[in-house]
Design a protein around this motif. Structure first.
Motif, PDB file in Angstrom:
ATOM      1  N   SER B  42    -169.211 -17.096 -23.322  1.00 57.21           N
ATOM      2  CA  SER B  42    -168.085 -17.241 -22.653  1.00 57.21           C
ATOM      3  C   SER B  42    -167.966 -16.331 -21.668  1.00 57.21           C
ATOM      4  N   ARG B  43    -168.119 -14.955 -22.053  1.00 59.17           N
ATOM      5  CA  ARG B  43    -168.198 -13.980 -21.376  1.00 59.17           C
ATOM      6  C   ARG B  43    -169.318 -13.920 -20.216  1.00 59.17           C
ATOM      7  N   THR B  44    -170.459 -14.617 -20.565  1.00 59.04           N
ATOM      8  CA  THR B  44    -171.469 -14.762 -19.726  1.00 59.04           C
ATOM      9  C   THR B  44    -171.073 -15.826 -18.490  1.00 59.04           C
ATOM     10  N   ALA B  45    -170.604 -16.824 -19.168  1.00 57.39           N
ATOM     11  CA  ALA B  45    -170.099 -17.861 -17.912  1.00 57.39           C
ATOM     12  C   ALA B  45    -169.225 -17.395 -16.978  1.00 57.39           C
ATOM     13  N   GLY B  46    -168.323 -16.574 -17.597  1.00 58.85           N
ATOM     14  CA  GLY B  46    -167.273 -15.884 -16.867  1.00 58.85           C
ATOM     15  C   GLY B  46    -167.884 -14.900 -15.745  1.00 58.85           C
ATOM     16  N   LEU B  47    -169.121 -14.490 -16.254  1.00 61.76           N
ATOM     17  CA  LEU B  47    -169.729 -13.454 -14.974  1.00 61.76           C
ATOM     18  C   LEU B  47    -170.697 -13.957 -14.018  1.00 61.76           C
ATOM     19  N   VAL B  48    -171.521 -15.068 -14.715  1.00 58.92           N
ATOM     20  CA  VAL B  48    -172.610 -15.745 -13.735  1.00 58.92           C
ATOM     21  C   VAL B  48    -172.065 -16.434 -12.763  1.00 58.92           C
ATOM     22  N   GLY B  49    -170.699 -17.158 -12.898  1.00 59.28           N
ATOM     23  CA  GLY B  49    -170.247 -17.924 -12.124  1.00 59.28           C
ATOM     24  C   GLY B  49    -169.699 -17.196 -10.638  1.00 59.28           C
ATOM     25  N   PHE B  85    -167.272 -23.308 -18.850  1.00 55.22           N
ATOM     26  CA  PHE B  85    -166.522 -22.425 -19.655  1.00 55.22           C
ATOM     27  C   PHE B  85    -165.688 -23.343 -20.692  1.00 55.22           C
ATOM     28  N   LEU B  86    -165.042 -24.417 -20.355  1.00 55.96           N
ATOM     29  CA  LEU B  86    -164.274 -25.053 -21.394  1.00 55.96           C
ATOM     30  C   LEU B  86    -165.300 -25.870 -22.389  1.00 55.96           C
ATOM     31  N   TYR B  87    -166.511 -26.089 -22.011  1.00 59.61           N
ATOM     32  CA  TYR B  87    -167.347 -26.557 -22.827  1.00 59.61           C
ATOM     33  C   TYR B  87    -167.741 -25.531 -23.925  1.00 59.61           C
TER      34      TYR B  87
END
Lengths: 161, 122
Positions: B42-49, B85-87
């Motif tokens: 989830s942290r990666t999703a928050g950074l890659v986006g 993120f939600l997934y």
């Protein structure tokens, strides 16, 4: 999982780093342990080899919990009351408590859970939901029937090395 | 003061302020997302986006020309980032729920066993 073994009283007591012989090491990756935890039975735990790293020489190695000998097993089980400190960081994701190399339970933000301890020397560690980033980790000793309370908190770093 | 009373330069200033506000809100949401699920995937999703979004804005704004494609891609990636993120959050919680269920079953079996033993002892 080819390396899966069922044991009754898993413990990390007596396991040392193969390079320097230090017992000050910690688990850094718990891949496969969550799947193994779902296969635990009433008496036995499914164990998997986990990646650990020595804190003295930084050597990485595989660590497998062993069956505790008679002197190590408690005559009466102790109780660990694990409390995850409520924080905004990671508020929507669950964390997992690793006790003696076995994932015991999931823990939500601000939740308090009780875990049965069967061995004298205990290794506890809290992992994040992806089972790679580690949070609180500790080794301690318990007496039969004792209740130990620990506050677990998530760290803001990937690894503590 | 209506929009027709505004001069061209005033309109441009207003538009740039609005753009900054929207960008600020977007970055704020990304930071919120980063902290809410600050572990692993989830942290990666928050950074890659935001990195993808920033790159797209960069390549589509060359020479100060901003097209509607920028906003389309921006909103698309915004949805993808939040959807992803939600997934991830749903997946993490589902696994934890399954583990809780398995643990409860074990505890129930233990209780039944101890009750059985107590009855046998009587």
């Amino acid at each position: 999982m080819a390396d899966e073994v069922m044991i009754k009283n898993p413990t990390y007591f007596g396991i040392v780093c193969p390079k320097c012989g230090s017992d000050d090491w910690r688990v850094v990756r718990t891949k496969g342990s969550l799947e193994a935890a779902a296969l635990n039975t009433v008496d036995e735990y499914m164990i998997t080899p986990l990646k650990a790293r020595c804190r003295a020489c930084h050597r990485a190695f595989k660590v497998v919990p062993v069956e505790a000998d008679e002197s190590e097993v408690l005559s009466q089980p102790a109780t660990l009351v694990a409390h995850r400190v409520s924080r905004i960081t990671g508020i929507v994701v669950p964390n997992y408590i690793l006790v003696n190399g076995v994932i015991s339970d999931s823990i939500a933000n601000g939740e308090e859970i009780q875990i049965e301890l069967r061995t004298k020397h205990v290794y506890i560690q809290m992992f994040d939901a992806s089972m790679t980033g580690s949070a609180t980790f500790e080794r301690f000793e318990v007496q039969p029937g004792e209740t130990v309370k620990r506050d677990m908190r998530i760290k803001a770093r990937w690894r503590s090395f | 003061m209506t929009s027709s009373d505004l001069t061209q330069s005033q309109l441009e200033t207003q538009a740039s302020i609005l753009r900054l506000v929207f960008l600020g809100v977007f970055i704020g949401l990304i930071i919120l997302q980063y902290y809410l699920g600050k572990n692993g995937k989830s942290r990666t999703a928050g950074l890659v986006g935001p990195v993808i979004y920033g790159f797209l804005r960069l390549i589509s704004n060359v020479g100060g020309v901003s097209s509607s494609a920028t906003y389309f891609l921006g909103s698309l990636f915004g949805s993808v980032i939040w959807g992803g993120f939600l997934y991830v959050i749903y997946n993490h919680n589902k696994k934890a729920y399954d583990l809780k269920q398995a643990r409860q079953k074990i505890q129930l079996a233990k209780q039944q066993e101890s009750t059985k033993q107590t009855e046998e002892n009587k």
